[in-house]
Write an enzyme that holds these catalytic residues in place. Structure first.
Site, PDB file in Angstrom:
ATOM      1  N   PRO A   7      -4.812   1.146  18.394  1.00 23.33           N
ATOM      2  CA  PRO A   7      -4.465   0.620  17.067  1.00 23.33           C
ATOM      3  C   PRO A   7      -4.572   1.630  15.922  1.00 23.33           C
ATOM      4  O   PRO A   7      -4.166   1.310  14.794  1.00 23.33           O
ATOM      5  CB  PRO A   7      -5.473  -0.524  16.859  1.00 23.33           C
ATOM      6  CG  PRO A   7      -6.582  -0.267  17.805  1.00 23.33           C
ATOM      7  CD  PRO A   7      -6.013   0.492  18.947  1.00 23.33           C
ATOM      8  N   TYR A  62      -9.693   5.678   6.725  1.00 21.44           N
ATOM      9  CA  TYR A  62      -9.922   6.065   8.120  1.00 21.44           C
ATOM     10  C   TYR A  62     -10.967   7.175   8.106  1.00 21.44           C
ATOM     11  O   TYR A  62     -10.745   8.201   7.464  1.00 21.44           O
ATOM     12  CB  TYR A  62      -8.648   6.623   8.747  1.00 21.44           C
ATOM     13  CG  TYR A  62      -7.543   5.618   8.986  1.00 21.44           C
ATOM     14  CD1 TYR A  62      -6.673   5.233   7.963  1.00 21.44           C
ATOM     15  CD2 TYR A  62      -7.341   5.075  10.252  1.00 21.44           C
ATOM     16  CE1 TYR A  62      -5.653   4.323   8.186  1.00 21.44           C
ATOM     17  CE2 TYR A  62      -6.315   4.161  10.496  1.00 21.44           C
ATOM     18  CZ  TYR A  62      -5.476   3.794   9.457  1.00 21.44           C
ATOM     19  OH  TYR A  62      -4.472   2.897   9.687  1.00 21.44           O
ATOM     20  N   LYS A  68       0.645   0.742  14.971  1.00 17.25           N
ATOM     21  CA  LYS A  68       2.040   0.720  15.439  1.00 17.25           C
ATOM     22  C   LYS A  68       2.392  -0.442  16.365  1.00 17.25           C
ATOM     23  O   LYS A  68       3.578  -0.757  16.534  1.00 17.25           O
ATOM     24  CB  LYS A  68       2.351   2.037  16.175  1.00 17.25           C
ATOM     25  CG  LYS A  68       2.499   3.225  15.263  1.00 17.25           C
ATOM     26  CD  LYS A  68       3.817   3.210  14.521  1.00 17.25           C
ATOM     27  CE  LYS A  68       3.718   3.842  13.164  1.00 17.25           C
ATOM     28  NZ  LYS A  68       3.342   2.940  12.072  1.00 17.25           N
ATOM     29  N   TYR A  72       3.445   7.460  10.112  1.00  9.89           N
ATOM     30  CA  TYR A  72       2.677   6.258   9.781  1.00  9.89           C
ATOM     31  C   TYR A  72       3.587   5.162   9.212  1.00  9.89           C
ATOM     32  O   TYR A  72       3.446   3.988   9.564  1.00  9.89           O
ATOM     33  CB  TYR A  72       1.593   6.638   8.762  1.00  9.89           C
ATOM     34  CG  TYR A  72       0.519   5.598   8.560  1.00  9.89           C
ATOM     35  CD1 TYR A  72      -0.613   5.564   9.370  1.00  9.89           C
ATOM     36  CD2 TYR A  72       0.621   4.663   7.528  1.00  9.89           C
ATOM     37  CE1 TYR A  72      -1.615   4.621   9.167  1.00  9.89           C
ATOM     38  CE2 TYR A  72      -0.376   3.719   7.323  1.00  9.89           C
ATOM     39  CZ  TYR A  72      -1.490   3.705   8.152  1.00  9.89           C
ATOM     40  OH  TYR A  72      -2.469   2.764   7.942  1.00  9.89           O
ATOM     41  N   HIS A 125       0.844  -1.201   0.000  1.00 12.75           N
ATOM     42  CA  HIS A 125       0.000   0.000   0.000  1.00 12.75           C
ATOM     43  C   HIS A 125       0.879   1.250   0.000  1.00 12.75           C
ATOM     44  O   HIS A 125       1.666   1.453   0.916  1.00 12.75           O
ATOM     45  CB  HIS A 125      -0.920  -0.001   1.221  1.00 12.75           C
ATOM     46  CG  HIS A 125      -2.111  -0.885   1.039  1.00 12.75           C
ATOM     47  ND1 HIS A 125      -3.315  -0.664   1.656  1.00 12.75           N
ATOM     48  CD2 HIS A 125      -2.277  -1.988   0.271  1.00 12.75           C
ATOM     49  CE1 HIS A 125      -4.177  -1.584   1.272  1.00 12.75           C
ATOM     50  NE2 HIS A 125      -3.564  -2.406   0.448  1.00 12.75           N
TER      51      HIS A 125
END
Ligand code: FAD
Ligand code: PHB
Length: 396
Positions: A293, A201, A297, A384, A73
């Site tokens: 979550p 998200y 991480k 991220y 991704h």
């Protein structure tokens, strides 16, 4: 009585990976796991790997299926107020992520360790640690109704948040920092095509939602829910309709639903223990720290701890130098605190905390800022993909 160099408590990803890396470096270990192998391999948890985690799994010789089946991704979507914005991870931070389920990693690692008989003791009950402040610690446990003892040089406590390792340290020897969030995540796994090619998200007035995946035919979805809720209160129909309500119309229209394969509720928590070393006992992964979550991480931090400890042990058995082992706690904690900050920030930005409409408007303003400012998007992307071993590329 058994003897080994490193006794490892817990056969989650950190325990199995450490044991596999040590074996390849010629260092002996025994892993003690409370649960059965079937139970461990069936647990549905993390799904997203940083590239440095991918690299360590490859170095451990367990990456072949991961590379074949994992999905690369290069970005993800953030959605709010009927709009969405793509965070270009590859373009902004120079790295991608890999979608590959934690249960698959567990399977690959357990299979690799099975090649060495006795390396993992499944269903080891009543594990107890002693003399971990002395040069030859002891670990005792019950297996098939027989009480056994292992003598070792080091103990790696890889036994998660509720394990025995951290609990064995007297409270006055450690400092714990904790934030408990006033909601949980209800997760559903279903054999339906993912909503989109990338993760989504979503911040919504009804609460947070996340659309993730395990493969092109298997989706993993989450919605923020009250902590008191039980899985029984959430029929599949209620879940799908709540998820749809939290997505921008463009996405809601293309959501494919189906029967759930698994449904569970996880509370959200930030937790850090300092230090991460006590004499010959090293805490690794969730045994020492937990993050919510949202930032994906937890597993990656566990893998990063393993890397530091493995290198320290290789140095020790190679040259008797304890320098890297002595630095373990400080090195690991540097990364842990940065990931703790990021996970807390992303959680705070994306979730509904209260009826406070002012706080919600601030979230919308920050999301709008993320969409307009490459500096803001870059900071998110850099965190991220994992703050790691080389400086971020955003300032280049
Ligand atoms: P664990 O996986 O908890 O393993 C510990 C092991 O020790 C277990 O097998 C346990 O049975 C065993 N054990 C416990 N007590 C004892 C005992 N007394 N004796 C012997 N054995 C014992 N992280 C990410 O990076 N990316 C994500 O996308 C992500 N998503 C998540 C989604 C959810 C819903 C949840 C709950 C977590 C997620 N995480 C994610 C976090 C990730 O799953 C954990 O950080 C990871 O499992 C930590 O690995 P570990 O090996 O340190 O601990
Ligand atoms: C998952 O696929 O389970 C997942 C992905 C990203 C997250 C958390 C969980 O931030």
């Amino acid at each position: 009585m058994w003897s080994t160099q490193v006794a490892i408590i817990g056969a989650g990803p950190s325990g199995l990976l450490l044991s596999q890396l040590l074996q390849r470096s010629g260092i002996a270990s025994i892993v003690l796991e409370r649960q059965s192998r079937t139970h461990v391999e069936a647990r549905i948890r993390a799904g997203l790997l940083e590239w440095t985690s991918v690299e360590l799994l490859l170095e451990a010789g367990v990456g072949e299926r991961m590379i074949r089946e994992g999905l690369v991704h290069d970005g993800f979507e953030v959605a709010w107020a009927d709009t969405h914005h793509r965070i270009d991870l590859k373009g902004l931070a120079g790295r991608s992520m890999l979608v590959y389920g934690q249960s698959e990693i567990e399977r690959d690692l357990a299979e690799a360790r099975a090649a060495e008989p006795g390396a993992v003791v499944w269903e080891a009950c009543d594990v107890a640690l002693s003399d971990w402040d002395a040069p030859r610690p002891r670990v005792t446990y019950t297996h098939r109704s027989v009480r056994e003892e292992i003598r070792c040089d080091f103990i790696a406590g890889c036994d998660g948040f509720h394990g025995v390792s951290r609990a064995s340290v007297p409270p006055d020897r450690l400092t714990a920092y904790e934030r408990v969030y006033p909601f949980g995540w209800l997760g559903v796994l279903a054999d339906v095509p993912p909503l989109s090619d990338e993760l989504v998200y979503a911040n919504h007035e009804r609460g947070f939602a996340l659309c993730s995946m395990r493969s092109r035919g298997r989706s993993r979805y989450y919605v923020q829910c009250p902590l008191e809720d039980t899985v029984e209160q959430w029929t599949d129909e209620r879940f799908w309709s709540e998820l749809r309500a939290r997505l921008p119309r463009h996405y809601a229209a293309r959501l494919v639903t189906g029967p759930s394969l698994e449904k569970s509720i996880a509370p959200l928590r930030s937790f850090v223990t300092e230090p991460m070393r006590f004499g010959q006992l090293f805490l690794v992964g969730d045994a020492a720290h937990i993050v919510p979550p949202t930032g994906a991480k937890g597993l990656n931090l566990a893998v990063a701890d393993v890397r530091v400890l493995w290198r320290g042990l290789v140095e020790f058995y190679g040259s008797r130098s304890t320098q890297l082992l002595d630095e373990y706690s400080a090195r690991a904690l540097q990364r842990v605190w940065k990931a703790t900050r990021f996970s807390w920030w992303f959680t705070t930005l994306m979730h509904r905390f209260s009826e406070d409409r002012f706080a919600h408007r601030l979230q919308l303003a920050e999301l709008d800022y993320l969409a307009q400012s490459s500096a803001a998007a870059c900071s998110l992307a850099e965190n991220y993909v994992g703050l790691g071993f080389e400086p971020g590329r955003c300032q280049e």
